[in-house]
Design a protein around this motif. Structure first.
Motif, PDB file in Angstrom:
ATOM      1  N   PHE A   5       0.664  -1.065  -0.073  1.00 20.16           N
ATOM      2  CA  PHE A   5      -0.034  -0.136  -0.076  1.00 20.16           C
ATOM      3  C   PHE A   5       0.765   1.374  -0.106  1.00 20.16           C
ATOM      4  CE2 PHE A   5      -2.649  -3.384   1.880  1.00 20.16           C
ATOM      5  CZ  PHE A   5      -3.630  -3.210   0.931  1.00 20.16           C
ATOM      6  N   ALA A   6       2.058   1.113   0.113  1.00 22.64           N
ATOM      7  CA  ALA A   6       3.007   2.482   0.127  1.00 22.64           C
ATOM      8  C   ALA A   6       2.896   3.099  -1.383  1.00 22.64           C
ATOM      9  CB  ALA A   6       4.382   2.334   0.751  1.00 22.64           C
ATOM     10  N   ASP A   7       3.054   4.287  -1.298  1.00 24.01           N
ATOM     11  CA  ASP A   7       2.902   5.116  -2.216  1.00 24.01           C
ATOM     12  C   ASP A   7       4.315   4.910  -3.181  1.00 24.01           C
ATOM     13  OD1 ASP A   7       0.470   6.665  -2.846  1.00 24.01           O
ATOM     14  OD2 ASP A   7       0.971   7.283  -0.808  1.00 24.01           O
ATOM     15  N   ARG A   8       5.459   5.040  -2.155  1.00 27.95           N
ATOM     16  CA  ARG A   8       6.550   4.523  -2.815  1.00 27.95           C
ATOM     17  C   ARG A   8       7.628   3.643  -2.025  1.00 27.95           C
ATOM     18  NH1 ARG A   8       4.654   6.576  -6.303  1.00 27.95           N
ATOM     19  NH2 ARG A   8       5.431   8.162  -7.985  1.00 27.95           N
ATOM     20  N   ILE A   9       8.379   2.718  -2.214  1.00 28.39           N
ATOM     21  CA  ILE A   9       9.295   1.966  -1.326  1.00 28.39           C
ATOM     22  C   ILE A   9      10.760   1.979  -1.929  1.00 28.39           C
ATOM     23  CG2 ILE A   9       9.566  -0.513  -0.961  1.00 28.39           C
ATOM     24  CD1 ILE A   9       6.721  -0.954  -2.289  1.00 28.39           C
ATOM     25  N   THR A  10      11.345   2.099  -0.710  1.00 27.24           N
ATOM     26  CA  THR A  10      12.894   2.299  -0.856  1.00 27.24           C
ATOM     27  C   THR A  10      13.524   1.237  -0.064  1.00 27.24           C
ATOM     28  OG1 THR A  10      13.412   3.540   0.793  1.00 27.24           O
ATOM     29  CG2 THR A  10      12.722   4.870  -0.636  1.00 27.24           C
ATOM     30  N   THR A  11      14.906   0.949  -0.717  1.00 24.86           N
ATOM     31  CA  THR A  11      15.602   0.003   0.150  1.00 24.86           C
ATOM     32  C   THR A  11      16.884   0.622   0.082  1.00 24.86           C
ATOM     33  OG1 THR A  11      16.293  -2.116   0.865  1.00 24.86           O
ATOM     34  CG2 THR A  11      16.327  -1.767  -1.558  1.00 24.86           C
ATOM     35  N   VAL A  12      17.991   0.190   0.959  1.00 29.58           N
ATOM     36  CA  VAL A  12      19.056   0.830   1.392  1.00 29.58           C
ATOM     37  C   VAL A  12      20.494   0.832   0.327  1.00 29.58           C
ATOM     38  CG1 VAL A  12      18.327   1.423   3.656  1.00 29.58           C
ATOM     39  CG2 VAL A  12      19.503  -0.701   3.043  1.00 29.58           C
ATOM     40  N   SER A  13      20.312   0.126  -0.800  1.00 29.01           N
ATOM     41  CA  SER A  13      21.300   0.309  -1.933  1.00 29.01           C
ATOM     42  C   SER A  13      20.740  -0.136  -3.324  1.00 29.01           C
ATOM     43  CB  SER A  13      22.464  -0.414  -1.486  1.00 29.01           C
ATOM     44  OG  SER A  13      22.340  -1.822  -1.518  1.00 29.01           O
ATOM     45  N   PRO A  14      21.237   0.165  -4.541  1.00 25.25           N
ATOM     46  CA  PRO A  14      20.765  -0.052  -5.544  1.00 25.25           C
ATOM     47  C   PRO A  14      21.110  -1.629  -5.778  1.00 25.25           C
ATOM     48  CG  PRO A  14      22.082   1.838  -5.951  1.00 25.25           C
ATOM     49  CD  PRO A  14      22.164   1.524  -4.591  1.00 25.25           C
ATOM     50  N   ASP A  42      17.952  12.752  -2.833  1.00 24.81           N
ATOM     51  CA  ASP A  42      17.372  11.773  -3.543  1.00 24.81           C
ATOM     52  C   ASP A  42      15.951  11.315  -2.656  1.00 24.81           C
ATOM     53  OD1 ASP A  42      19.544  11.209  -5.143  1.00 24.81           O
ATOM     54  OD2 ASP A  42      20.323   9.484  -3.915  1.00 24.81           O
ATOM     55  N   TYR A  43      16.088  11.300  -1.119  1.00 21.88           N
ATOM     56  CA  TYR A  43      14.665  11.354  -0.696  1.00 21.88           C
ATOM     57  C   TYR A  43      13.792  12.478  -0.830  1.00 21.88           C
ATOM     58  CZ  TYR A  43      16.306   7.181   1.904  1.00 21.88           C
ATOM     59  OH  TYR A  43      16.827   5.728   1.993  1.00 21.88           O
ATOM     60  N   ALA A  44      14.586  13.588  -0.731  1.00 24.43           N
ATOM     61  CA  ALA A  44      13.787  14.826  -1.196  1.00 24.43           C
ATOM     62  C   ALA A  44      13.096  15.024  -2.353  1.00 24.43           C
ATOM     63  CB  ALA A  44      14.583  16.082  -0.817  1.00 24.43           C
ATOM     64  N   ARG A  45      13.821  14.307  -3.173  1.00 22.99           N
ATOM     65  CA  ARG A  45      13.296  14.324  -4.950  1.00 22.99           C
ATOM     66  C   ARG A  45      12.090  13.085  -4.951  1.00 22.99           C
ATOM     67  NH1 ARG A  45      17.760  15.511  -7.353  1.00 22.99           N
ATOM     68  NH2 ARG A  45      18.705  13.148  -6.851  1.00 22.99           N
ATOM     69  N   LEU A  46      12.355  12.110  -4.101  1.00 23.37           N
ATOM     70  CA  LEU A  46      11.396  11.052  -3.798  1.00 23.37           C
ATOM     71  C   LEU A  46       9.898  11.585  -3.411  1.00 23.37           C
ATOM     72  CD1 LEU A  46      11.073   7.934  -4.752  1.00 23.37           C
ATOM     73  CD2 LEU A  46      11.339   7.339  -2.146  1.00 23.37           C
ATOM     74  N   TYR A  47      10.196  12.118  -2.182  1.00 23.66           N
ATOM     75  CA  TYR A  47       8.940  12.863  -1.397  1.00 23.66           C
ATOM     76  C   TYR A  47       7.988  13.629  -2.284  1.00 23.66           C
ATOM     77  CZ  TYR A  47      11.528  11.940   3.269  1.00 23.66           C
ATOM     78  OH  TYR A  47      12.050  11.252   4.246  1.00 23.66           O
ATOM     79  N   ARG A  48       8.832  14.590  -3.102  1.00 22.82           N
ATOM     80  CA  ARG A  48       7.824  15.347  -3.936  1.00 22.82           C
ATOM     81  C   ARG A  48       7.362  14.510  -5.090  1.00 22.82           C
ATOM     82  NH1 ARG A  48       9.630  20.565  -2.139  1.00 22.82           N
ATOM     83  NH2 ARG A  48      11.337  20.600  -1.085  1.00 22.82           N
ATOM     84  N   GLU A  49       8.163  13.843  -5.611  1.00 24.28           N
ATOM     85  CA  GLU A  49       7.517  12.773  -6.837  1.00 24.28           C
ATOM     86  C   GLU A  49       6.295  12.085  -6.149  1.00 24.28           C
ATOM     87  OE1 GLU A  49      10.449   9.874  -8.733  1.00 24.28           O
ATOM     88  OE2 GLU A  49       8.773   8.689  -8.284  1.00 24.28           O
ATOM     89  N   ALA A  50       6.319  11.669  -4.949  1.00 18.81           N
ATOM     90  CA  ALA A  50       5.231  10.955  -4.420  1.00 18.81           C
ATOM     91  C   ALA A  50       4.047  11.894  -4.288  1.00 18.81           C
ATOM     92  CB  ALA A  50       5.456  10.269  -3.101  1.00 18.81           C
ATOM     93  N   LEU A  51       4.280  13.378  -3.881  1.00 24.47           N
ATOM     94  CA  LEU A  51       3.051  14.107  -3.631  1.00 24.47           C
ATOM     95  C   LEU A  51       2.357  14.374  -4.925  1.00 24.47           C
ATOM     96  CD1 LEU A  51       4.506  16.233  -0.870  1.00 24.47           C
ATOM     97  CD2 LEU A  51       2.621  14.812  -0.685  1.00 24.47           C
ATOM     98  N   ASP A  52       3.323  14.523  -5.960  1.00 29.69           N
ATOM     99  CA  ASP A  52       2.924  14.875  -7.400  1.00 29.69           C
ATOM    100  C   ASP A  52       1.932  13.978  -8.004  1.00 29.69           C
ATOM    101  OD1 ASP A  52       3.928  17.283  -7.063  1.00 29.69           O
ATOM    102  OD2 ASP A  52       5.509  16.950  -8.435  1.00 29.69           O
ATOM    103  N   ALA A  53       2.233  12.591  -7.484  1.00 29.10           N
ATOM    104  CA  ALA A  53       1.601  11.431  -8.104  1.00 29.10           C
ATOM    105  C   ALA A  53       0.274  11.044  -7.513  1.00 29.10           C
ATOM    106  CB  ALA A  53       2.345  10.093  -8.062  1.00 29.10           C
ATOM    107  N   PRO A  54      -0.776  10.560  -8.237  1.00 26.60           N
ATOM    108  CA  PRO A  54      -1.926   9.963  -7.415  1.00 26.60           C
ATOM    109  C   PRO A  54      -1.715   8.878  -6.519  1.00 26.60           C
ATOM    110  CG  PRO A  54      -1.952   9.358  -9.723  1.00 26.60           C
ATOM    111  CD  PRO A  54      -0.684   9.942  -9.530  1.00 26.60           C
ATOM    112  N   SER A  55      -2.621   9.048  -5.411  1.00 28.38           N
ATOM    113  CA  SER A  55      -2.454   8.022  -4.244  1.00 28.38           C
ATOM    114  C   SER A  55      -2.466   6.506  -4.753  1.00 28.38           C
ATOM    115  CB  SER A  55      -3.408   8.422  -3.441  1.00 28.38           C
ATOM    116  OG  SER A  55      -3.195   7.374  -2.054  1.00 28.38           O
ATOM    117  N   TRP A  56      -1.664   5.894  -4.293  1.00 24.78           N
ATOM    118  CA  TRP A  56      -1.635   4.533  -4.744  1.00 24.78           C
ATOM    119  C   TRP A  56      -2.886   3.455  -3.836  1.00 24.78           C
ATOM    120  CZ3 TRP A  56       0.369   1.224  -8.103  1.00 24.78           C
ATOM    121  CH2 TRP A  56       0.135  -0.176  -7.924  1.00 24.78           C
ATOM    122  N   HIS A  57      -2.851   4.135  -2.402  1.00 20.78           N
ATOM    123  CA  HIS A  57      -3.838   3.119  -1.816  1.00 20.78           C
ATOM    124  C   HIS A  57      -5.098   3.904  -1.690  1.00 20.78           C
ATOM    125  CE1 HIS A  57      -4.434   1.766   2.582  1.00 20.78           C
ATOM    126  NE2 HIS A  57      -5.408   1.102   1.812  1.00 20.78           N
TER     127      HIS A  57
END
Ligand code: ADP
Ligand code: GLC
Length: 493
Positions: free
Chosen positions: A218-227, A474-489
Motif C-alpha cells: 500500500f505504500a506510495d513509494r518503496i525504498t531500500t538502502v542500496s541499488p 534523493d529522498y527529498a526528490r522522492l517525497y516530491r515525486e510521491a506528492l505529485d502522483a496520485p495516491s496508490w492506496h
C-alpha cells in the motif's frame, strides 16, 4: 522556490533513544541532513519508541499525555520530546502504557518478546494520532521497516482523507528483508485493520499476517538502502519470500544508497579517540593502534596487521564462517594478524567466538556486548575491518572504516559491493566460503607488508565522500515525486 515539505519519520530506533544496528544511525543522520538544507525546505519530525530510560536522556521531557483510540480500546499515551544530538529535529518518543519500558527492544536471549505484534501495532496507532494532538500536518509518512509498516495501510483509517486539508503520501523504507513482522492470523485484531485487508492482496502471507507485506502493498513509494540490494530482493532467496510482492511494485521501488554522518564519524574530531588523524597526517592512527594493543595485552610487534570486527553476531554477518576460518588457519599456524572483535547477538555465535579466543588468547581479543565508544576505537585503530556478510542491504561499518583509513575486507554483496571498490578502497572475497575468506585475509596481510600500496589505498578510501549531504537529496526528490502522483492506496469508503 520549492514548497516546504512536512515529513513524519517513523522508526523504532534512533540515536540517542535506542540503537541495535544501522537503522538507528540512518534515522538520525538522514533527517538531520534533510532538515539542514539537503533538498529544499523540509520540516521533519521523528516518531520513535519510549525505550526504557528515555526520560533520563539529555533533553527528553514528558510534554504530553493523550488518550488514543487503539485496538486495545482507549489507551493513555505519554509523549516524550527531545531533539537529535545535532540540529533542531524534534524526536517524539511514544509510550503506550509501558510497552517499551523493557531491558531490550525486540526480545531477550535470542527470543522475540511474545507480544511484539501488540506492542508495535499499538505504537503505530498512537503515532498516527500524534500529528493531530500536537497540531502538525505531515505531507508524508515515512515508515521504516516492519515495525512501522502497519502505519501505511492504517493511515486512511486513522486520518480520514476527507478531514485533511492536503492528501498524505506514504514511503516505506526497507532496511532488511529478513525481518518482516509475521504473526498468526488469530492475532489479526491487534492490527486494527478491517477484515478486507486479510487476503493475498493485503497482509495475508502463507496463512499468517505480514506487517512488512502490508507496507509493500500500500505504500506510495518503496525504498531500500542500496541499488545492489534492490536487485537482489526482486528474486529469491534475496526477497525472503516477498520478491513477488516487490516485483508487483517494481516501478515504485528504488534503491537509494545510505550515507554516513561524517561529523559523528570523523577521525579528526572523534571524541571517542584519544588522538586524532586525517588523510594528510596518518601518524596518530599508529599511536591509536599501539594504545589498543597495549591495553588489550597483545604480544606481537607493531608491524603485525590488526583486523577489527564490529558487528551484530547474526547469521547475516558471516561471523560463524569467520570464526571457523580463523580456527582452521590458527590450527595450522597461519592465523593472519591480531584481532579485536566487538559484537553481540546470537548466543551460539557468541560462544563460538569465546571458544576461539580461548584457543588464541594473545592473538584474538573479544568483547561481547554493545559499546559505542569501543566501536569507534576499533574502527579508528585497525588496519582492516572485516565484513564477510552473507547478505548486506547496505552496511555502514565499511563506510565508517573507509573514512578512518581502515580498509574493509568484504563479501561483495548488496551495499558492500556498491560502496567498496576491490583493490582500490578495500578487498573483496572471491567467494563466500572458508577459502574465499582465508584468501582475502592473506591478501590483506600481504598488503599490510607492502607499505606503499596500503598507504595509497588508505588515502583513496579516506577520500571517498559517503556523507548524507548529497544522498539525502534523493529522498527529498522522492517525497516530491510521491506528492505529485496520485495516491496508490485507495481504501473503500
Ligand atoms: P546492521 O544494521 O545490519 O547491524 P550496519 O553496518 O548498517 O549493520 O550498522 C551497524 C551499526 O551498529 C554501526 O553503527 C556499528 O558501529 C554498530 N554496532 C554493531 N555492533 C555493535 C557493538 N557490538 N557495539 C557497538 N556498536 C555496534
Ligand atoms: C539494516 C541492514 C544494514 C543497513 C542498515 C541501515 O540493519 O542490515 O545493511 O546498513 O539496516 O539501513
Amino acid at each position: 522556490m520549492k514548497k516546504p515539505l512536512s515529513i513524519f519519520f517513523l522508526t523504532s530506533e534512533v540515536m540517542p533513544v535506542v540503537k541495535t544496528g544501522g537503522l538507528a544511525d540512518v534515522s538520525s543522520a538522514l533527517p538531520q541532513a534533510l532538515s539542514s538544507g539537503g533538498g529544499g525546505e523540509i520540516d521533519i519530525r521523528i516518531g520513535t519508541v519510549a525505550f526504557r530510560g528515555v526520560e533520563k536522556k539529555s533533553g527528553f521531557t514528558l510534554v504530553r499525555t493523550f488518550v488514543s483510540r487503539t485496538p486495545a480500546g482507549p489507551l493513555t499515551i505519554r509523549v516524550f520530546e527531545g531533539r537529535l544530538a545535532k540540529g533542531d529535529v524534534p524526536v517524539y518518543a511514544i509510550d503506550p502504557e509501558g510497552l517499551f519500558d523493557r531491558p531490550a527492544l525486540y526480545g531477550e536471549g535470542g527470543t522475540e518478546y511474545p507480544d511484539n505484534l501488540e506492542r508495535f501495532s499499538l505504537w503505530n496507532h498512537a503515532l498516527l494520532h500524534l500529528p493531530a494532538v500536537l497540531g502538525f500536518s505531515p505531507d508524508i509518512i515515512h515508515a521504516n521497516d516492519w515495525q512501522a509498516a502497519l502505519s501505511v495501510p492504517l493511515l486512511p483509517h486513522v486520518i480520514r482523507p476527507r478531514t485533511q486539508t492536503r492528501p498524505i503520501r506514504t514511503i516505506l523504507s526497507i532496511h532488511n528483508m529478513a525481518f518482516q513482522g509475521v504473526y498468526p492470523l488469530d492475532q489479526w485484531h491487534w492490527t486494527g485493520l478491517p477484515p478486507s485487508y486479510n487476503n493475498f492482496d493485503g497482509l495475508e502471507y502463507h496463512g499468517r499476517l505480514s506487517l512488512l507485506k502490508g507496507g509493500i502493498q500500500f505504500a506510495d513509494r518503496i525504498t531500500t538502502v542500496s541499488p545492489g540490494y534492490r536487485e537482489e530482493v526482486l528474486s529469491e532467496p534475496g526477497g525472503c519470500g516477498l520478491s513477488g510482492a516487490l516485483r508487483h511494485r517494481q516501478d515504485h521501488f528504488v534503491g537509494l544508497l545510505n550515507g554516513i554522518d561524517d561529523q559523528e564519524w570523523n577521525p579528526a574530531t572523534d571524541p571517542f579517540l584519544p588522538v586524532h588523524f586525517s588523510r594528510k597526517d596518518l601518524e596518530a592512527k599508529e599511536i591509536l593502534k599501539q594504545k589498543l594493543r597495549h591495553e588489550w595485552g597483545f604480544l606481537s610487534g607493531p608491524s603485525t596487521p590488526l583486523f577489527g570486527v564490529v558487528s551484530r553476531m547474526a547469521h547475516q554477518k558471516g561471523l560463524g564462517l569467520l570464526a571457523e576460518t580463523l580456527g582452521n588457519l590458527g590450527a595450522s599456524g597461519e592465523l593472519p594478524g591480531d584481532w579485536v572483535v566487538l559484537g553481540s547477538g546470537d548466543p551460539k555465535i557468541e560462544d563460538r567466538w569465546r571458544r576461539l579466543r580461548e584457543s588464541f588468547p594473545d592473538r584474538i581479543h573479544l568483547r561481547i556486548g554493545f559499546d559505542e565508544a569501543l566501536a569507534h576505537r576499533i574502527v579508528g585503530a585497525s588496519d582492516f575491518l572485516v565484513v564477510p556478510s552473507v547478505y548486506e542491504p547496505c552496511g555502514l561499518t565499511q563506510m565508517y572504516a573507509m573514512r578512518y583509513g581502515t580498509l574493509p575486507v568484504v563479501n561483495p554483496t548488496g551495499g558492500l559491493r556498491d560502496t567498496v571498490e576491490d583493490q582500490k578502497t578495500g578487498l573483496w572475497m572471491e567467494e563466500l566460503s572458508g577459502k574465499g575468506l582465508g584468501d582475502a585475509l592473506m591478501r590483506a596481510r600481504a598488503l599490510r607488508l607492502d607499505g606503499a600500496e596500503m598507504e595509497a589505498m588508505r588515502k583513496r578510501a579516506m577520500g571517498v565522500d559517503s556523507s548524507w549531504k548529497s544522498r539525502a537529496r534523493d529522498y527529498a526528490r522522492l517525497y516530491r515525486e510521491a506528492l505529485d502522483a496520485p495516491s496508490w492506496h485507495n481504501p473503500p469508503g
